[in-house]
Design an enzyme around this catalytic site. Structure first.
Site, PDB file in Angstrom:
ATOM      1  N   VAL A  67       0.853  -1.193   0.000  1.00 24.80           N
ATOM      2  CA  VAL A  67       0.000   0.000   0.000  1.00 24.80           C
ATOM      3  C   VAL A  67       0.889   1.244   0.000  1.00 24.80           C
ATOM      4  O   VAL A  67       1.837   1.336   0.788  1.00 24.80           O
ATOM      5  CB  VAL A  67      -0.913   0.011   1.260  1.00 24.80           C
ATOM      6  CG1 VAL A  67      -1.669   1.331   1.369  1.00 24.80           C
ATOM      7  CG2 VAL A  67      -1.894  -1.163   1.230  1.00 24.80           C
ATOM      8  N   ALA A 112       4.542   4.090   2.852  1.00 26.33           N
ATOM      9  CA  ALA A 112       4.053   2.845   2.244  1.00 26.33           C
ATOM     10  C   ALA A 112       4.222   1.719   3.262  1.00 26.33           C
ATOM     11  O   ALA A 112       4.865   1.913   4.312  1.00 26.33           O
ATOM     12  CB  ALA A 112       4.847   2.518   0.987  1.00 26.33           C
ATOM     13  N   LYS A 113       3.641   0.593   2.970  1.00 23.92           N
ATOM     14  CA  LYS A 113       3.889  -0.596   3.793  1.00 23.92           C
ATOM     15  C   LYS A 113       3.525  -1.817   2.979  1.00 23.92           C
ATOM     16  O   LYS A 113       2.684  -1.743   2.071  1.00 23.92           O
ATOM     17  CB  LYS A 113       3.036  -0.566   5.074  1.00 23.92           C
ATOM     18  CG  LYS A 113       3.644  -1.363   6.213  1.00 23.92           C
ATOM     19  CD  LYS A 113       4.803  -0.643   6.878  1.00 23.92           C
ATOM     20  CE  LYS A 113       5.435  -1.464   7.963  1.00 23.92           C
ATOM     21  NZ  LYS A 113       6.413  -0.703   8.736  1.00 23.92           N
ATOM     22  N   GLY A 114       4.128  -2.943   3.323  1.00 26.43           N
ATOM     23  CA  GLY A 114       3.787  -4.203   2.665  1.00 26.43           C
ATOM     24  C   GLY A 114       3.666  -5.295   3.695  1.00 26.43           C
ATOM     25  O   GLY A 114       4.150  -5.157   4.831  1.00 26.43           O
TER      26      GLY A 114
END
Ligand code: NAD
Length: 423
Positions: A67, A112-114
């Site tokens: 995201v 962001a992050k995953g």
């Protein structure tokens, strides 16, 4: 009882928590409706379901997310988490928190992050490598050294970052070290990156002690979550004379009111995979650990650990949020009323992304710094950011989280207004 059954479950959906925190500050800042709405949504989200060959020959399908919350200040930056409880809402929240974190410490990044839903502890190294390479391939359309740069988070390591860098580079046909940070030193990682988040926690705790008139020398410290962030914060605070009296991991906690040697606990954890059973300590649960009387509490595990149920029972003067989102908004209210200072995640644990930024700059320039250069620059940014947030807190008579959010959100909103809305 299983490991997971012992762990404290988060009480509130992280995305709801992140939105509540954001909306509270959007009200304070009286953000214009369109800007407020734009920053409340993730810019883009990608969910991937992908197969991985397991060692026994079977094929298992995993789900992962990446995201991007905001691209207003620059490329997006944020870690990748491997954990069974990963959800899209958790990744959204972590991405939004990354935007505010990068903003509050003045980095040219959005958030962001995953995450991949998996129990990384049950995967062999070979399975972990295949999972990482396939996940990287699946999210490659939205990754790049100029656009979105991942880093480690819970369950991912420098080795995982090396596989991400290698996979991305294989597709490009040339090496792209700046596509990911938190890499091992021998492939373009930065000195000081492994320690950076814990070091940042130590620096902000040290600065806060000056304001609380709390002598760090002899101050008692309890740390929930003895991983990268928690263990390093513990031994760096110990090096300044603080007494680490309790620490924990998923398997539970250990307590000794006379103090522990954090490095010896780390060696014990490396050998036995848990802090449990460290000689001369009493066993405590993760819930009990949070309520142990101490001067400084460092939650460094997962979200929502300090909530409406236990916030009234904490017996500490200072909370340093090593983890992302460890305190629910309900708990925040209670802690505010009780006069317990909370150094918010977006400030306290920003050391990791700051040194990731240094690693990215070194990767783009192919010019590498010494550990002294890294730590000196980290110290300067952390102290400056702490003082800027403290100045807002004093001016507005606000708590440190509100002050940090005011600085962070207004910087992004100002940049958005300057850039304008395309087309
Ligand atoms: P890690 O995997 O190295 O360590 C996590 C630790 O927490 C482990 O010891 C694990 O056993 C423990 N843990 C997990 N669930 C727990 C629970 N319910 N109760 C008690 N202990 C529990 O991860 P990390 O990199 O240290 O990250 C920890 C937190 O810090 C996360 O919230 C992460 O998002 C945040 N963070 C990490 C970095 C970084 O650079 N690594 C940077 C900023 C924020």
């Amino acid at each position: 009882m299983s490991e997971r059954a012992v762990a404290v479950k988060p009480k509130e959906d992280p995305w709801e928590m992140a939105l509540k925190q954001y909306n509270r500050v959007a009200d304070v800042l009286n953000l214009k409706r369109g800007i407020r709405e734009f920053l409340a949504y993730p810019r883009r989200e990608l969910t991937v379901n992908f197969p991985v060959k397991m060692d026994d020959g079977s094929v298992h399908v995993f789900t992962g997310h990446r995201v991007h919350h905001s691209t207003v200040l620059g490329p997006t930056k944020g870690g990748i988490r491997y954990h069974p409880d990963v959800t899209l809402n958790e990744v959204r929240a972590l991405a939004m928190w990354m935007s505010w974190k990068c903003s509050v410490v003045g980095l040219p990044y959005g958030g962001a992050k995953g995450g991949v839903v998996c129990d990384h502890k049950k995967l062999s190294m070979a399975e972990m490598e295949r999972l990482t390479r396939r996940y990287t391939t699946e999210i490659t359309p939205i990754l790049s050294a100029e656009g979105d740069i991942p880093a480690p988070d819970v369950g991912t390591t420098p080795q995982v970052m090396a596989w991400i860098m290698d996979t991305y580079s294989m597709h490009k046909g040339y090496s792209v070290p700046a596509v990911v940070t938190g890499k091992p030193i021998n492939i373009g990682g930065s000195y000081g990156r492994v320690e950076a988040t814990g070091r940042g926690c130590m620096i902000t705790a040290r600065e806060a002690c000056k304001h609380l008139d709390l002598n760090l020398n002899g101050a008692t410290v309890a740390v929930q979550g003895y991983g990268n962030v928690g263990s390093i914060a513990a031994y760096l605070l110990h090096d300044l004379g603080a007494k680490v009296i309790a620490v924990s991991d998923t398997s539970g906690g250990i307590y000794n009111p006379k103090g522990l040697d954090p490095r010896a606990v780390l060696r014990h954890k490396d050998q036995t995979k848990s802090v449990k059973g460290f000689p001369g300590t009493e066993a405590v649960t993760n819930e009990e650990l949070l309520e142990i009387p101490c001067d400084i509490l460092v939650p460094s595990a997962l979200e929502g650990q300090i909530n409406g149920d236990n916030a009234g029972r904490l017996k500490t003067r200072l909370i340093v949020e090593g983890a992302n989102g460890p305190t629910s908004p309900e708990a925040d209210e209670i802690l505010r009323e009780r006069g317990i200072m909370v150094l918010p995640d977006i400030l306290a644990n920003a050391g990791g992304v700051i040194v990731s930024y240094f690693e990215w700059v070194q990767g783009l320039q192919q010019f590498f710094w010494t550990e002294e250069d890294v730590n000196r620059n980290l110290e300067a940014i952390m102290v400056r950011s702490f003082n800027q947030v403290m100045a807002v807190a004093q001016e507005r008579k606000a708590d440190m989280r509100t002050a940090a959010y005011i600085r962070a959100v207004s910087r992004v909103a100002d940049a958005l207004m300057t850039r304008g809305i395309y087309p």
